[in-house]
Design an enzyme around this catalytic site. Sequence first.
Site, PDB file in Angstrom:
ATOM      1  N   ASP A   1       0.874  -1.375   0.397  1.00 27.41           N
ATOM      2  CA  ASP A   1       0.152   0.081  -0.215  1.00 27.41           C
ATOM      3  C   ASP A   1       0.849   1.400   0.412  1.00 27.41           C
ATOM      4  OD1 ASP A   1      -2.872   1.324   0.129  1.00 27.41           O
ATOM      5  OD2 ASP A   1      -2.460   1.151   1.845  1.00 27.41           O
TER       6      ASP A   1
ATOM      7  N   TYR B   1       1.237   5.789  -0.697  1.00 26.34           N
ATOM      8  CA  TYR B   1       0.840   6.925  -0.046  1.00 26.34           C
ATOM      9  C   TYR B   1       0.831   8.526  -0.817  1.00 26.34           C
ATOM     10  CZ  TYR B   1       0.521   9.518   4.163  1.00 26.34           C
ATOM     11  OH  TYR B   1       0.462  10.483   5.272  1.00 26.34           O
TER      12      TYR B   1
ATOM     13  N   HIS C   1      -3.638  14.091   0.348  1.00 24.20           N
ATOM     14  CA  HIS C   1      -3.852  13.530   2.266  1.00 24.20           C
ATOM     15  C   HIS C   1      -2.838  13.065   3.201  1.00 24.20           C
ATOM     16  CE1 HIS C   1      -5.141   9.605   4.306  1.00 24.20           C
ATOM     17  NE2 HIS C   1      -4.324   8.851   4.268  1.00 24.20           N
TER      18      HIS C   1
ATOM     19  N   ASP D   1      -9.341   0.331   2.099  1.00 23.81           N
ATOM     20  CA  ASP D   1      -8.243   0.422   2.872  1.00 23.81           C
ATOM     21  C   ASP D   1      -8.510   0.737   4.260  1.00 23.81           C
ATOM     22  OD1 ASP D   1      -5.861  -0.556   4.347  1.00 23.81           O
ATOM     23  OD2 ASP D   1      -4.170   1.018   4.015  1.00 23.81           O
TER      24      ASP D   1
ATOM     25  N   GLN E   1      -3.906   2.697  14.817  1.00 18.33           N
ATOM     26  CA  GLN E   1      -3.294   2.105  14.144  1.00 18.33           C
ATOM     27  C   GLN E   1      -2.055   3.510  15.083  1.00 18.33           C
ATOM     28  OE1 GLN E   1      -4.300   4.526  10.618  1.00 18.33           O
ATOM     29  NE2 GLN E   1      -1.959   4.478   9.883  1.00 18.33           N
TER      30      GLN E   1
HETATM   31 MN    MN Z   1      -4.573   3.347   3.256  1.00 15.75          MN
END
Ligand code: MN
Length: 438
Positions: A138, A140, A145, A245, A252
């Site tokens: 994954d 970014y 974002h 996701d 987290q």
């Molecule tokens: Mn993600």
Amino acid sequence: MSHLNETHDPSLKSWVSSANEADNGFPIQNLPYGVFREKGSSEPFRIGVAIGNKVLDLTTLAGLQPWSGKAAEALEACKAGKLNTLMALGSTHWSALRLELSRALRQGSSLQATLEPLLVERSAVEHDVPAQIGDYTDFYISIHHATAVGKQFRPDNPLLPNYKWVPIGYHGRASTIGVSGQTFPRPVGQTRPAGEGAAPNFGPCQRLDYELELGIFVGTGNAQGQRIDIDDAESHVFGLCLLNDWSARDIQAWEYQPLGPFLSKNFASTISPWIVTLEALAPFREPFKRPEGDPQPLPYLHSEANSAAGAFGVELEVLMTTEQSRRQGVEPARLSTSNFRDAYWSVAQLLAHHTVNGCMLQPGDMLGTGTLSGPAEGAQASLLELTTNGQRPITLPWGEQRTFLEDHDEIILRARCSKSGYPTISLGECAGTVLPAI
Ligand code: MN
């Protein structure tokens, strides 16, 4: 350089009449691949291609051997229950099959009578994950974002210094990737204690979120130790799907240092059932540009072709329903709209970067783009951004409020490519629902 061929001709019409309806999303110019079976049955999954409101059964068509050469070899690979064998054949095979499918599904095709019995209603089928996904990474790649999230933790220095040089990513987990319609229990785990030095809390996640992403399916891989050159990278990509996701923000926040996300991300990830090929997306290519004054990518992440046409205009949206909205029968709430074109890194750059150290990619591997938020208000593609980490609840059209997801909330991702004079190409839908913790 042109990526277009006769399969992109906007005037092509299919003898499958629903494919010709404006905004159907699955016109003859799309032809995405997936795996399907009759809803509720226990038959093995078959490979199919979506056309209008139908699915053409390629597994059965393969037995009829209608073609020769590379298209025949590609169709033979569709006898499997997953797309990996077709993916491994490579882009000339994928193109050959697309061309024959386009010709066979066109109005006036001599194969109409052969293909008609192999069509089933899209509404009458269920899907599985279309490929055996060996590895999932994954990324970014939305700077919008990354900046919005960074601001919450580092108001003065939101973007870390590596961001404009390195496509940031982490290795995810393939085992819990499911297809649209997926349900999963709210994850349970450790969360950050309130006071310095306090023991962590344990229990159901209180800050459950979604992330609107695209999944990039690797077609042909590379041998370990051999990098994929950026100029060659797109020929390794089979196509794109939608990806949610799901993310447990409280888990987290406690676990991510120093090695990155772990249990906060690997309890469920949902993808859409249809993979739209990169070839089908060719009419929606756009120049890939860096903002004025930003560093240009290092040479291994730069190519003329990538700068000229390495970005894709894909319109994205997030919708939500709740137990209450479904009971009342009201329309899903639209939470955000954004566009893939606003990403900071391109598809080709992600493959070139992933393999630059000799890492091996394999057919069916999936790369997530990361949350695809845009620059504008209303383009925040996660609740973390929309609610500023839960500080500003959003009010849904039917009156309920949300900071993060509640049990039985459903998130629906949609994506389409549209431009004047060309049929709309849909990536379909990716829906998933949160169940209570167990
Ligand atoms: Mn993600």
